[in-house]
Write an enzyme that holds these catalytic residues in place. Structure first.
Site, PDB file in Angstrom:
ATOM      1  N   PHE A 159       0.808  -1.221   0.000  1.00  0.00           N
ATOM      2  CA  PHE A 159       0.000   0.000   0.000  1.00  0.00           C
ATOM      3  C   PHE A 159       0.841   1.270   0.000  1.00  0.00           C
ATOM      4  O   PHE A 159       0.363   2.331  -0.379  1.00  0.00           O
ATOM      5  CB  PHE A 159      -0.939   0.011   1.226  1.00  0.00           C
ATOM      6  CG  PHE A 159      -0.254   0.416   2.504  1.00  0.00           C
ATOM      7  CD1 PHE A 159      -0.065   1.757   2.819  1.00  0.00           C
ATOM      8  CD2 PHE A 159       0.243  -0.530   3.393  1.00  0.00           C
ATOM      9  CE1 PHE A 159       0.594   2.137   3.971  1.00  0.00           C
ATOM     10  CE2 PHE A 159       0.906  -0.162   4.540  1.00  0.00           C
ATOM     11  CZ  PHE A 159       1.077   1.178   4.831  1.00  0.00           C
ATOM     12  N   LYS A 183      -1.243  -6.801  -9.433  1.00  0.00           N
ATOM     13  CA  LYS A 183      -2.230  -6.881  -8.340  1.00  0.00           C
ATOM     14  C   LYS A 183      -1.826  -5.852  -7.284  1.00  0.00           C
ATOM     15  O   LYS A 183      -0.925  -6.068  -6.481  1.00  0.00           O
ATOM     16  CB  LYS A 183      -2.281  -8.281  -7.717  1.00  0.00           C
ATOM     17  CG  LYS A 183      -3.570  -8.448  -6.921  1.00  0.00           C
ATOM     18  CD  LYS A 183      -3.442  -9.082  -5.568  1.00  0.00           C
ATOM     19  CE  LYS A 183      -2.790  -8.390  -4.472  1.00  0.00           C
ATOM     20  NZ  LYS A 183      -3.474  -7.284  -3.807  1.00  0.00           N
ATOM     21  N   GLU A 186      -4.997  -3.768  -1.981  1.00  0.00           N
ATOM     22  CA  GLU A 186      -6.435  -3.482  -1.961  1.00  0.00           C
ATOM     23  C   GLU A 186      -6.749  -2.186  -1.215  1.00  0.00           C
ATOM     24  O   GLU A 186      -7.857  -1.664  -1.320  1.00  0.00           O
ATOM     25  CB  GLU A 186      -7.226  -4.662  -1.379  1.00  0.00           C
ATOM     26  CG  GLU A 186      -6.837  -5.127   0.011  1.00  0.00           C
ATOM     27  CD  GLU A 186      -5.674  -6.127   0.026  1.00  0.00           C
ATOM     28  OE1 GLU A 186      -4.684  -5.916  -0.697  1.00  0.00           O
ATOM     29  OE2 GLU A 186      -5.774  -7.104   0.779  1.00  0.00           O
ATOM     30  N   SER A 236       5.240  -7.061   3.373  1.00  0.00           N
ATOM     31  CA  SER A 236       5.825  -7.386   4.676  1.00  0.00           C
ATOM     32  C   SER A 236       6.620  -8.689   4.584  1.00  0.00           C
ATOM     33  O   SER A 236       6.383  -9.521   3.698  1.00  0.00           O
ATOM     34  CB  SER A 236       4.715  -7.502   5.708  1.00  0.00           C
ATOM     35  OG  SER A 236       3.774  -8.449   5.267  1.00  0.00           O
ATOM     36  N   CYS A 291       9.488   1.801   3.343  1.00  0.00           N
ATOM     37  CA  CYS A 291      10.390   0.692   3.680  1.00  0.00           C
ATOM     38  C   CYS A 291      11.802   1.193   3.898  1.00  0.00           C
ATOM     39  O   CYS A 291      12.641   0.484   4.436  1.00  0.00           O
ATOM     40  CB  CYS A 291      10.375  -0.346   2.572  1.00  0.00           C
ATOM     41  SG  CYS A 291      11.021   0.313   1.048  1.00  0.00           S
ATOM     42  N   GLU A 391       8.831  -4.200  13.078  1.00  0.00           N
ATOM     43  CA  GLU A 391       8.688  -3.101  12.124  1.00  0.00           C
ATOM     44  C   GLU A 391       7.380  -2.377  12.464  1.00  0.00           C
ATOM     45  O   GLU A 391       6.296  -2.953  12.323  1.00  0.00           O
ATOM     46  CB  GLU A 391       8.623  -3.651  10.692  1.00  0.00           C
ATOM     47  CG  GLU A 391       8.518  -2.552   9.659  1.00  0.00           C
ATOM     48  CD  GLU A 391       8.326  -3.063   8.228  1.00  0.00           C
ATOM     49  OE1 GLU A 391       7.689  -4.105   8.034  1.00  0.00           O
ATOM     50  OE2 GLU A 391       8.809  -2.378   7.303  1.00  0.00           O
TER      51      GLU A 391
HETATM   52  P1  NAD Z   1       1.435  -6.625   2.964  1.00  0.00           P
HETATM   53  O1  NAD Z   1       2.469  -7.696   3.063  1.00  0.00           O
HETATM   54  O2  NAD Z   1       0.307  -6.631   3.925  1.00  0.00           O
HETATM   55  O3  NAD Z   1       0.765  -6.634   1.501  1.00  0.00           O
HETATM   56  C1  NAD Z   1       1.548  -6.644   0.329  1.00  0.00           C
HETATM   57  C2  NAD Z   1       0.750  -7.339  -0.765  1.00  0.00           C
HETATM   58  O4  NAD Z   1       0.504  -8.693  -0.375  1.00  0.00           O
HETATM   59  C3  NAD Z   1      -0.608  -6.716  -1.032  1.00  0.00           C
HETATM   60  O5  NAD Z   1      -0.826  -6.681  -2.424  1.00  0.00           O
HETATM   61  C4  NAD Z   1      -1.577  -7.647  -0.332  1.00  0.00           C
HETATM   62  O6  NAD Z   1      -2.839  -7.719  -0.960  1.00  0.00           O
HETATM   63  C5  NAD Z   1      -0.889  -8.988  -0.423  1.00  0.00           C
HETATM   64  N1  NAD Z   1      -1.192  -9.865   0.720  1.00  0.00           N
HETATM   65  C6  NAD Z   1      -1.554  -9.488   1.963  1.00  0.00           C
HETATM   66  N2  NAD Z   1      -1.737 -10.571   2.742  1.00  0.00           N
HETATM   67  C7  NAD Z   1      -1.477 -11.654   1.977  1.00  0.00           C
HETATM   68  C8  NAD Z   1      -1.472 -13.055   2.227  1.00  0.00           C
HETATM   69  N3  NAD Z   1      -1.780 -13.555   3.418  1.00  0.00           N
HETATM   70  N4  NAD Z   1      -1.143 -13.870   1.218  1.00  0.00           N
HETATM   71  C9  NAD Z   1      -0.809 -13.386   0.003  1.00  0.00           C
HETATM   72  N5  NAD Z   1      -0.794 -12.056  -0.280  1.00  0.00           N
HETATM   73  C10 NAD Z   1      -1.115 -11.198   0.695  1.00  0.00           C
HETATM   74  O7  NAD Z   1       2.242  -5.241   3.014  1.00  0.00           O
HETATM   75  P2  NAD Z   1       1.642  -3.786   3.109  1.00  0.00           P
HETATM   76  O8  NAD Z   1       1.111  -3.581   4.487  1.00  0.00           O
HETATM   77  O9  NAD Z   1       0.761  -3.494   1.949  1.00  0.00           O
HETATM   78  O10 NAD Z   1       2.965  -2.923   2.897  1.00  0.00           O
HETATM   79  C11 NAD Z   1       3.837  -2.586   3.935  1.00  0.00           C
HETATM   80  C12 NAD Z   1       4.993  -3.550   4.007  1.00  0.00           C
HETATM   81  O11 NAD Z   1       5.694  -3.556   2.759  1.00  0.00           O
HETATM   82  C13 NAD Z   1       6.031  -3.156   5.042  1.00  0.00           C
HETATM   83  O12 NAD Z   1       6.475  -4.311   5.690  1.00  0.00           O
HETATM   84  C14 NAD Z   1       7.141  -2.535   4.214  1.00  0.00           C
HETATM   85  O13 NAD Z   1       8.423  -2.578   4.800  1.00  0.00           O
HETATM   86  C15 NAD Z   1       7.084  -3.377   2.999  1.00  0.00           C
HETATM   87  N6  NAD Z   1       7.707  -2.712   1.870  1.00  0.00           N
HETATM   88  C16 NAD Z   1       8.930  -3.146   1.489  1.00  0.00           C
HETATM   89  C17 NAD Z   1       9.582  -2.519   0.444  1.00  0.00           C
HETATM   90  C18 NAD Z   1      10.939  -2.983   0.013  1.00  0.00           C
HETATM   91  O14 NAD Z   1      11.413  -2.497  -0.994  1.00  0.00           O
HETATM   92  N7  NAD Z   1      11.583  -3.902   0.699  1.00  0.00           N
HETATM   93  C19 NAD Z   1       8.963  -1.457  -0.227  1.00  0.00           C
HETATM   94  C20 NAD Z   1       7.705  -1.046   0.177  1.00  0.00           C
HETATM   95  C21 NAD Z   1       7.080  -1.688   1.235  1.00  0.00           C
END
Ligand code: NAD
Length: 506
Positions: A159, A183, A186, A236, A291, A391
């Site tokens: 997000f 994708k 959401e 994450s 991140c 985090e």
């Molecule tokens: P998230 O892991 O909740 O979601 C990321 C994606 O995974 C979304 O598209 C979501 O729909 C999908 N998703 C969520 N739960 C899932 C599941 N159980 N199974 C499969 N797919 C699933 O992350 P977020 O809250 O949207 O974003 C924040 C996180 O992203 C933080 O941990 C941040 O550090 C990380 N991030 C990392 C970088 C990097 O470059 N390393 C960059 C941006 C964000």
């Protein structure tokens, strides 16, 4: 959370984008999209089921052969057109980001600009795809190498960067001749749909760029679909690990970028005003939902009291509120995120940290019921406290106090994450030693958020990235292509005859 039904509300229902047009979701499952600055529900998002995911992948697969065979000249012209359109309309995209994510407009515009850098890098794809050639490797035998696209590329994004993170991947994937299913998160789906329409305007053939909205069901469908060849995931750490393990188990090439805990070391010789400015920028920019945000400041030696005082003074001056107003910091993305961050501040207090600046009491410039937490500064944080081990992904900057450079390095290298880090010092020797010794993928020297430019590659170490390939730059080009080596001999009658031995060069 109860999934709303279609009749619950009069807000718009957001659709997928498949084969060049909007497609209404049929699963009957929806999630709410909110404006985090007001707390209002602004739309319902149709969440895909496995059949809808399969149909989207099929559309991308159908578009692949023609796109792969489209000349580099034509592909590059479309990329240039996309770049021009995005330049002209970047402000619209920034507003969409602010309305769904909450970050202030200038920050949203900055995100679009960093994504645009990757489009510009991908405009040079003709050069980046060049292979090598050798004449007369053996007598009358020539060898050359090419890089070819793989097919359908799935991109699953978080997000916190609704435009930039997808743009780390899709410009290169498309330029290299793949087709894409994006994708998006959401929580912030509209940017992806807006981008899809821009691609159509730029002349991209239908089916080359598709948007599938959904949650775990859609992700699982992409991870197991045999027609998906690559998966680029950002999110994450637990989900990144799951995506990497599931995708690779299904034969896909996967790059899965995970969470972070980024440290900023301040050595005693540093310019403390500069360090305080940068700690505030990197700790509280985008409400800490980056991140590459700095969440742990490691103060070395006897500067800690002075440095904490300078950071506190600056943090108190920040204006928190609606990202469309003249504020420095916006809200968190959801009510759950707000509750989680407040929970961590409470835990830090309980576990013995000193709350120097308390974001729970911040004055907020917004109407309605937004998801705000102001800048929060915690001092005397230790490595066993949850505010350090987890985090937080919010505007909470923790200060750890150590006596020596070696202790600071040890704190960072023992941390399971390795995304970004920074050192502030005027001592070139110390900085050089740090860049050599620190076990982190992206290092800043007097630069707090060292996000590499597009022609280098973005990616962390340890639990911050699963897979071998980082995002964009030449590693991105390699990820979205595979190598082929062609050995050629134009036969003449002298080459006739049987020989079952292993080919040898002569
Ligand atoms: P998230 O892991 O909740 O979601 C990321 C994606 O995974 C979304 O598209 C979501 O729909 C999908 N998703 C969520 N739960 C899932 C599941 N159980 N199974 C499969 N797919 C699933 O992350 P977020 O809250 O949207 O974003 C924040 C996180 O992203 C933080 O941990 C941040 O550090 C990380 N991030 C990392 C970088 C990097 O470059 N390393 C960059 C941006 C964000």
């Amino acid at each position: 959370m109860v999934t709303p039904t279609r009749t619950d509300t009069s807000v718009p229902i957001l659709t997928h984008w498949v084969a060049g047009k909007p497609v209404i979701g049929t699963s009957g499952r929806y999630s709410e999209v909110t404006n985090p600055a007001t707390g209002e529900v602004t739309a319902l998002l149709a969440l895909a089921d496995a059949d809808e995911a399969a149909a989207t992948v099929a559309a991308a697969k159908d578009a692949f052969p023609a796109w792969r065979d489209t000349s580099l000249a034509k592909r590059t012209r479309i990329l240039f057109k996309f770049r021009e359109l995005l330049d002209a309309r970047a402000g619209e995209l920034a507003e969409i980001i602010t309305d769904e994510h909450g970050k202030v407009l200038s920050d949203a515009a900055g995100e679009v600009a960093r994504g645009q850098e990757v489009v510009e890098f991908a405009c040079g794809i003709a050069h980046l795809l060049k292979g090598s050639a050798t004449e007369n490797a053996s007598t009358g035998v020539d060898v050359h190498s090419v890089r070819q696209p793989l097919g359908v590329a799935a991109i699953i994004s978080p997000f916190n960067f609704p435009a930039m993170v997808p743009m780390w991947f899709f410009p290169i994937a498309i330029a290299a001749g793949n087709t894409v299913v994006l994708k998006p998160s959401e929580k912030v789906p509209t940017a992806a749909r807006w981008i899809a329409e821009l691609w159509r305007e730029a002349g991209l053939p239908d089916g080359v760029f598709n948007v599938l909205n959904g949650d775990k069901i859609a992700v699982d469908a992409l991870l197991t679909d045999p027609d998906v060849k690559t998966v680029s995931f950002v999110g994450s750490t637990p989900i990144a690990r799951y995506v990497y393990e599931t995708g690779t188990a299904h034969g896909k090439r996967v790059q899965a970028l995970g969470g972070a805990k980024n440290h900023m070391v301040v050595l005693p010789d540093a310019d403390l005003d500069l360090a305080a400015d940068q700690a505030v920028n990197a700790g509280f920019g985008s409400a800490g939902e980056r991140c590459m945000a700095i969440s742990a400041l490691v103060a070395v030696g006897d500067i800690a009291d002075t440095l904490v005082g300078k950071i506190a003074q600056r943090a108190r001056e920040l204006r928190t509120g609606d990202g469309r107003r003249s504020c420095d910091m916006g809200p968190l993305v959801t009510r759950e995120a707000q509750d989680r961050v407040i929970g961590y501040i409470q835990a830090g207090e309980r576990e013995g940290a000193t709350v120097v600046v308390d974001g729970r009491k911040a004055e907020i410039d917004a109407d309605g019921k937004g998801f705000f937490v102001g800048p929060t500064l915690l001092d005397y944080v230790t490595t066993d406290m949850t505010v350090y081990t987890d985090e937080i992904f919010g505007p909470v900057l923790s200060v750890l106090r150590v006596d020596t450079y070696e202790q600071a390095l040890d704190v960072i290298n023992r941390n399971p994450y390795g995304n970004g880090t920074a050192i502030f010092t005027n001592d070139g020797g110390a900085a050089r030693r740090f860049q050599n010794e620190v076990e982190v993928g992206m290092v800043g020297i007097n630069v707090p958020v060292p996000v590499p430019v597009a022609y280098y590659s973005f990616g962390g170490w340890k639990n911050s990235l699963f897979g071998d390939t980082h995002a964009h730059g030449t590693e991105g080009v390699h990820f979205f292509t595979r190598g082929k080596v062609v050995t050629t001999r134009w036969l003449d009658p002298s080459h006739a005859g049987l020989n079952l031995g292993f080919p040898q060069n002569a």
